[in-house]
Design a protein around this motif. Structure first.
Motif, PDB file in Angstrom:
ATOM      1  N   UNK A   7       0.843  -1.207   0.000  1.00 56.91           N
ATOM      2  CA  UNK A   7       0.000   0.000   0.000  1.00 56.91           C
ATOM      3  C   UNK A   7       0.873   1.251   0.000  1.00 56.91           C
ATOM      4  N   UNK A   8       1.985   1.171   0.709  1.00 57.15           N
ATOM      5  CA  UNK A   8       2.908   2.306   0.812  1.00 57.15           C
ATOM      6  C   UNK A   8       3.767   2.336  -0.448  1.00 57.15           C
ATOM      7  N   UNK A   9       3.183   2.793  -1.545  1.00 56.62           N
ATOM      8  CA  UNK A   9       3.842   2.668  -2.843  1.00 56.62           C
ATOM      9  C   UNK A   9       4.934   3.699  -3.062  1.00 56.62           C
ATOM     10  N   UNK A  10       5.015   4.701  -2.195  1.00 55.94           N
ATOM     11  CA  UNK A  10       6.081   5.691  -2.360  1.00 55.94           C
ATOM     12  C   UNK A  10       7.304   5.372  -1.526  1.00 55.94           C
ATOM     13  N   UNK A  11       7.151   4.533  -0.514  1.00 56.14           N
ATOM     14  CA  UNK A  11       8.311   4.184   0.319  1.00 56.14           C
ATOM     15  C   UNK A  11       9.281   3.347  -0.512  1.00 56.14           C
ATOM     16  N   UNK A  12      10.589   3.633  -0.421  1.00 52.67           N
ATOM     17  CA  UNK A  12      11.559   2.889  -1.223  1.00 52.67           C
ATOM     18  C   UNK A  12      11.625   1.413  -0.846  1.00 52.67           C
ATOM     19  N   UNK A  13      12.204   0.629  -1.747  1.00 51.18           N
ATOM     20  CA  UNK A  13      12.597  -0.742  -1.445  1.00 51.18           C
ATOM     21  C   UNK A  13      14.116  -0.715  -1.295  1.00 51.18           C
ATOM     22  N   UNK A  14      14.608  -1.305  -0.212  1.00 54.13           N
ATOM     23  CA  UNK A  14      16.057  -1.341   0.054  1.00 54.13           C
ATOM     24  C   UNK A  14      16.485  -2.797   0.023  1.00 54.13           C
ATOM     25  N   UNK A  15      17.501  -3.112  -0.795  1.00 54.24           N
ATOM     26  CA  UNK A  15      17.897  -4.510  -0.906  1.00 54.24           C
ATOM     27  C   UNK A  15      19.372  -4.723  -0.638  1.00 54.24           C
ATOM     28  N   UNK A  16      19.682  -5.845   0.007  1.00 56.24           N
ATOM     29  CA  UNK A  16      21.057  -6.190   0.412  1.00 56.24           C
ATOM     30  C   UNK A  16      21.424  -7.527  -0.221  1.00 56.24           C
ATOM     31  N   UNK A  52      19.383 -12.611  -0.884  1.00 52.80           N
ATOM     32  CA  UNK A  52      18.986 -11.219  -1.076  1.00 52.80           C
ATOM     33  C   UNK A  52      17.932 -10.875  -0.037  1.00 52.80           C
ATOM     34  N   UNK A  53      18.124  -9.738   0.596  1.00 50.45           N
ATOM     35  CA  UNK A  53      17.191  -9.250   1.612  1.00 50.45           C
ATOM     36  C   UNK A  53      16.502  -8.017   1.053  1.00 50.45           C
ATOM     37  N   UNK A  54      15.176  -7.998   1.029  1.00 52.96           N
ATOM     38  CA  UNK A  54      14.498  -6.768   0.593  1.00 52.96           C
ATOM     39  C   UNK A  54      13.634  -6.232   1.713  1.00 52.96           C
ATOM     40  N   UNK A  55      13.951  -5.000   2.078  1.00 51.67           N
ATOM     41  CA  UNK A  55      13.213  -4.295   3.134  1.00 51.67           C
ATOM     42  C   UNK A  55      12.133  -3.452   2.489  1.00 51.67           C
ATOM     43  N   UNK A  56      10.930  -3.558   3.044  1.00 48.26           N
ATOM     44  CA  UNK A  56       9.821  -2.795   2.469  1.00 48.26           C
ATOM     45  C   UNK A  56       8.892  -2.268   3.561  1.00 48.26           C
ATOM     46  N   UNK A  57       8.346  -1.115   3.282  1.00 50.61           N
ATOM     47  CA  UNK A  57       7.219  -0.595   4.041  1.00 50.61           C
ATOM     48  C   UNK A  57       5.953  -1.077   3.322  1.00 50.61           C
ATOM     49  N   UNK A  58       5.024  -1.673   4.036  1.00 50.55           N
ATOM     50  CA  UNK A  58       3.864  -2.305   3.387  1.00 50.55           C
ATOM     51  C   UNK A  58       2.608  -1.451   3.549  1.00 50.55           C
ATOM     52  N   UNK A  59       2.296  -1.095   4.800  1.00 46.51           N
ATOM     53  CA  UNK A  59       1.092  -0.302   5.078  1.00 46.51           C
ATOM     54  C   UNK A  59       1.483   1.175   5.194  1.00 46.51           C
ATOM     55  N   UNK A  60       0.531   2.045   4.895  1.00 46.11           N
ATOM     56  CA  UNK A  60       0.802   3.477   4.990  1.00 46.11           C
ATOM     57  C   UNK A  60       1.061   3.899   6.434  1.00 46.11           C
ATOM     58  N   UNK A  61       0.251   3.353   7.364  1.00 40.12           N
ATOM     59  CA  UNK A  61       0.463   3.675   8.782  1.00 40.12           C
ATOM     60  C   UNK A  61       0.107   2.416   9.571  1.00 40.12           C
ATOM     61  N   UNK A  62       0.517   2.408  10.823  1.00 37.90           N
ATOM     62  CA  UNK A  62       0.270   1.205  11.633  1.00 37.90           C
ATOM     63  C   UNK A  62      -1.219   1.023  11.919  1.00 37.90           C
TER      64      UNK A  62
END
Ligand code: SIN
Ligand code: FE2
Length: 208
Positions: free
Chosen positions: A125-134, A198-208
Protein backbone atom coordinates in the motif's frame (compact mmCIF):
# COMPACT_ATOMS: atom_id res chain seq x y z
CA UNK A 1 27.63 5.21 -4.74
CA UNK A 2 26.01 5.19 -8.17
CA UNK A 3 22.91 7.32 -8.03
CA UNK A 4 20.58 8.38 -10.80
CA UNK A 5 17.96 11.09 -11.13
CA UNK A 6 15.19 8.48 -11.12
CA UNK A 7 15.74 7.56 -7.47
CA UNK A 8 17.75 4.40 -8.04
CA UNK A 9 21.04 3.98 -6.19
CA UNK A 10 23.67 1.28 -5.82
CA UNK A 11 25.86 1.55 -2.73
CA UNK A 12 28.72 -0.80 -3.62
CA UNK A 13 30.40 -2.36 -0.62
CA UNK A 14 28.08 -0.73 1.94
CA UNK A 15 28.80 -3.64 4.30
CA UNK A 16 32.46 -4.63 4.67
CA UNK A 17 33.43 -8.28 5.05
CA UNK A 18 33.10 -8.27 8.84
CA UNK A 19 29.68 -6.63 8.71
CA UNK A 20 28.53 -9.05 5.99
CA UNK A 21 29.63 -11.97 8.12
CA UNK A 22 27.81 -10.68 11.20
CA UNK A 23 24.65 -9.95 9.18
CA UNK A 24 24.73 -13.38 7.49
CA UNK A 25 24.92 -14.99 10.94
CA UNK A 26 21.93 -12.99 12.15
CA UNK A 27 19.94 -13.97 9.06
CA UNK A 28 20.85 -17.67 9.12
CA UNK A 29 20.03 -17.92 12.83
CA UNK A 30 16.52 -16.60 12.01
CA UNK A 31 16.16 -18.80 8.91
CA UNK A 32 16.87 -21.81 11.13
CA UNK A 33 13.72 -20.89 13.10
CA UNK A 34 11.71 -19.72 10.10
CA UNK A 35 12.80 -22.06 7.31
CA UNK A 36 12.94 -21.36 3.60
CA UNK A 37 9.84 -22.57 1.76
CA UNK A 38 9.06 -23.05 -1.89
CA UNK A 39 6.88 -20.24 -3.24
CA UNK A 40 4.59 -21.03 -6.19
CA UNK A 41 2.98 -18.86 -8.86
CA UNK A 42 -0.63 -17.79 -8.53
CA UNK A 43 -3.07 -19.94 -10.57
CA UNK A 44 -0.44 -22.15 -12.29
CA UNK A 45 1.21 -23.36 -9.08
CA UNK A 46 4.56 -23.37 -10.88
CA UNK A 47 7.43 -23.15 -8.36
CA UNK A 48 9.66 -20.08 -8.38
CA UNK A 49 13.36 -20.88 -8.70
CA UNK A 50 14.14 -18.95 -5.51
CA UNK A 51 13.19 -20.11 -2.04
CA UNK A 52 11.90 -17.62 0.50
CA UNK A 53 11.21 -16.71 4.07
CA UNK A 54 10.56 -13.40 5.82
CA UNK A 55 11.45 -11.32 8.86
CA UNK A 56 9.36 -8.61 10.47
CA UNK A 57 5.67 -8.04 11.24
CA UNK A 58 4.65 -8.86 7.65
CA UNK A 59 6.02 -11.26 5.06
CA UNK A 60 5.52 -11.44 1.30
CA UNK A 61 3.98 -14.69 0.07
CA UNK A 62 2.83 -16.31 -3.10
CA UNK A 63 1.13 -19.63 -3.69
CA UNK A 64 -1.35 -21.16 -6.11
CA UNK A 65 -4.41 -20.61 -3.94
CA UNK A 66 -3.76 -17.22 -2.39
CA UNK A 67 -1.67 -15.33 -4.97
CA UNK A 68 0.66 -12.47 -4.05
CA UNK A 69 0.06 -11.07 -0.57
CA UNK A 70 1.50 -10.09 2.80
CA UNK A 71 0.79 -12.13 5.90
CA UNK A 72 2.01 -12.13 9.48
CA UNK A 73 2.81 -15.85 9.83
CA UNK A 74 5.06 -18.42 8.21
CA UNK A 75 3.00 -20.61 5.85
CA UNK A 76 4.51 -23.90 7.07
CA UNK A 77 5.26 -23.38 10.78
CA UNK A 78 2.33 -20.95 11.32
CA UNK A 79 4.65 -18.98 13.64
CA UNK A 80 5.08 -15.19 13.44
CA UNK A 81 8.11 -14.20 11.36
CA UNK A 82 11.30 -13.50 13.38
CA UNK A 83 12.29 -9.88 13.96
CA UNK A 84 14.27 -7.78 11.50
CA UNK A 85 17.87 -7.43 12.79
CA UNK A 86 18.79 -3.99 14.12
CA UNK A 87 21.56 -3.69 11.49
CA UNK A 88 18.91 -3.67 8.77
CA UNK A 89 16.72 -1.12 10.57
CA UNK A 90 19.81 1.11 10.82
CA UNK A 91 20.49 0.58 7.10
CA UNK A 92 16.89 1.57 6.28
CA UNK A 93 17.24 4.72 8.40
CA UNK A 94 20.50 5.59 6.65
CA UNK A 95 19.45 5.11 3.02
CA UNK A 96 15.67 5.09 2.64
CA UNK A 97 14.81 8.67 3.56
CA UNK A 98 11.50 7.26 4.83
CA UNK A 99 10.30 8.20 8.33
CA UNK A 100 8.52 4.94 9.21
CA UNK A 101 10.40 1.67 9.78
CA UNK A 102 10.27 -1.24 7.33
CA UNK A 103 7.53 -3.80 8.02
CA UNK A 104 8.80 -6.65 5.87
CA UNK A 105 12.16 -8.17 5.09
CA UNK A 106 11.84 -10.77 2.36
CA UNK A 107 14.70 -13.27 2.41
CA UNK A 108 15.29 -14.70 -1.07
CA UNK A 109 17.61 -17.67 -1.46
CA UNK A 110 19.13 -18.18 -4.93
CA UNK A 111 20.81 -21.49 -5.63
CA UNK A 112 23.34 -21.52 -8.49
CA UNK A 113 20.63 -21.87 -11.18
CA UNK A 114 17.98 -19.58 -9.69
CA UNK A 115 16.88 -16.36 -11.32
CA UNK A 116 14.07 -13.87 -11.04
CA UNK A 117 12.17 -12.58 -14.05
CA UNK A 118 11.49 -8.88 -14.61
CA UNK A 119 8.74 -7.67 -12.28
CA UNK A 120 7.55 -4.62 -10.38
CA UNK A 121 7.16 -4.71 -6.58
CA UNK A 122 3.50 -3.77 -6.47
CA UNK A 123 1.84 -5.51 -3.52
CA UNK A 124 2.47 -2.74 -0.98
CA UNK A 125 0.00 0.00 0.00
CA UNK A 126 2.91 2.31 0.81
CA UNK A 127 3.84 2.67 -2.84
CA UNK A 128 6.08 5.69 -2.36
CA UNK A 129 8.31 4.18 0.32
CA UNK A 130 11.56 2.89 -1.22
CA UNK A 131 12.60 -0.74 -1.45
CA UNK A 132 16.06 -1.34 0.05
CA UNK A 133 17.90 -4.51 -0.91
CA UNK A 134 21.06 -6.19 0.41
CA UNK A 135 23.12 -8.87 -1.36
CA UNK A 136 25.07 -11.53 0.58
CA UNK A 137 27.11 -14.41 -0.81
CA UNK A 138 27.55 -15.10 -4.51
CA UNK A 139 27.29 -12.16 -6.89
CA UNK A 140 24.35 -11.72 -9.27
CA UNK A 141 23.60 -9.95 -12.52
CA UNK A 142 20.78 -7.57 -11.67
CA UNK A 143 18.64 -6.05 -14.43
CA UNK A 144 16.87 -2.73 -14.10
CA UNK A 145 14.27 -1.62 -16.62
CA UNK A 146 11.78 1.20 -16.54
CA UNK A 147 8.09 1.73 -15.91
CA UNK A 148 7.01 -0.42 -18.87
CA UNK A 149 7.87 -4.07 -19.42
CA UNK A 150 9.16 -3.50 -22.95
CA UNK A 151 11.47 -0.52 -22.40
CA UNK A 152 15.29 -0.53 -22.36
CA UNK A 153 17.08 -2.21 -19.47
CA UNK A 154 20.54 -1.96 -17.95
CA UNK A 155 22.37 -4.66 -16.08
CA UNK A 156 24.84 -4.49 -13.22
CA UNK A 157 26.71 -6.89 -11.02
CA UNK A 158 25.63 -6.98 -7.37
CA UNK A 159 28.35 -8.25 -5.05
CA UNK A 160 28.12 -9.39 -1.47
CA UNK A 161 27.68 -6.36 0.78
CA UNK A 162 26.12 -4.16 -1.91
CA UNK A 163 22.94 -2.21 -1.16
CA UNK A 164 20.40 -1.13 -3.77
CA UNK A 165 17.70 1.47 -3.20
CA UNK A 166 14.67 1.63 -5.48
CA UNK A 167 13.25 5.01 -4.54
CA UNK A 168 11.39 7.78 -6.33
CA UNK A 169 10.31 6.83 -9.85
CA UNK A 170 12.48 3.72 -9.82
CA UNK A 171 10.24 2.26 -7.10
CA UNK A 172 7.87 1.33 -9.94
CA UNK A 173 10.56 0.12 -12.35
CA UNK A 174 10.84 -3.43 -13.62
CA UNK A 175 13.77 -5.37 -12.22
CA UNK A 176 15.01 -8.93 -11.94
CA UNK A 177 18.01 -11.21 -11.58
CA UNK A 178 19.42 -12.80 -14.76
CA UNK A 179 21.90 -15.12 -13.14
CA UNK A 180 24.03 -15.98 -10.14
CA UNK A 181 27.83 -16.11 -10.38
CA UNK A 182 28.11 -19.41 -8.52
CA UNK A 183 31.22 -19.72 -6.40
CA UNK A 184 32.15 -16.02 -6.59
CA UNK A 185 31.95 -15.53 -2.79
CA UNK A 186 33.19 -17.45 0.23
CA UNK A 187 31.07 -15.49 2.71
CA UNK A 188 28.32 -17.99 3.47
CA UNK A 189 28.90 -21.22 5.40
CA UNK A 190 29.62 -24.35 3.28
CA UNK A 191 26.00 -25.60 3.48
CA UNK A 192 24.89 -22.38 1.78
CA UNK A 193 27.37 -22.46 -1.08
CA UNK A 194 27.13 -21.90 -3.93
CA UNK A 195 24.30 -19.45 -3.49
CA UNK A 196 23.11 -15.95 -2.83
CA UNK A 197 20.90 -14.36 -0.20
CA UNK A 198 18.99 -11.22 -1.08
CA UNK A 199 17.19 -9.25 1.61
CA UNK A 200 14.50 -6.77 0.59
CA UNK A 201 13.21 -4.29 3.13
CA UNK A 202 9.82 -2.80 2.47
CA UNK A 203 7.22 -0.59 4.04
CA UNK A 204 3.86 -2.30 3.39
CA UNK A 205 1.09 -0.30 5.08
CA UNK A 206 0.80 3.48 4.99
CA UNK A 207 0.46 3.67 8.78
CA UNK A 208 0.27 1.20 11.63
C1 SIN B 1 13.66 -8.90 -5.81
O1 SIN B 1 13.39 -8.11 -6.70
O2 SIN B 1 12.80 -9.31 -5.03
C2 SIN B 1 15.06 -9.42 -5.63
C3 SIN B 1 16.15 -8.60 -6.18
C4 SIN B 1 17.50 -9.23 -5.96
O3 SIN B 1 17.57 -10.45 -5.70
O4 SIN B 1 18.52 -8.54 -6.05
FE1 FE2 C 1 11.49 -7.08 -6.64
Amino acid sequence: MIGTSDGFSLHSGWFDRGAQHALAQEILERVARSPLYQPTMPRTGKPLSVKMTNLGPLGWMTDKQGGYRYQSRHPVTDEPWPDIPETLIALWDAVSGWPDPPQACLVNWYGPDARMGLHVDADEDAKSAPVVSVSLGDAARFRLGGPTRKGPTRSMRLNSGDVVVLGGESRRFHHGVDRIYAGSSTLLPPDWRPGRINLTLRRVRQSF
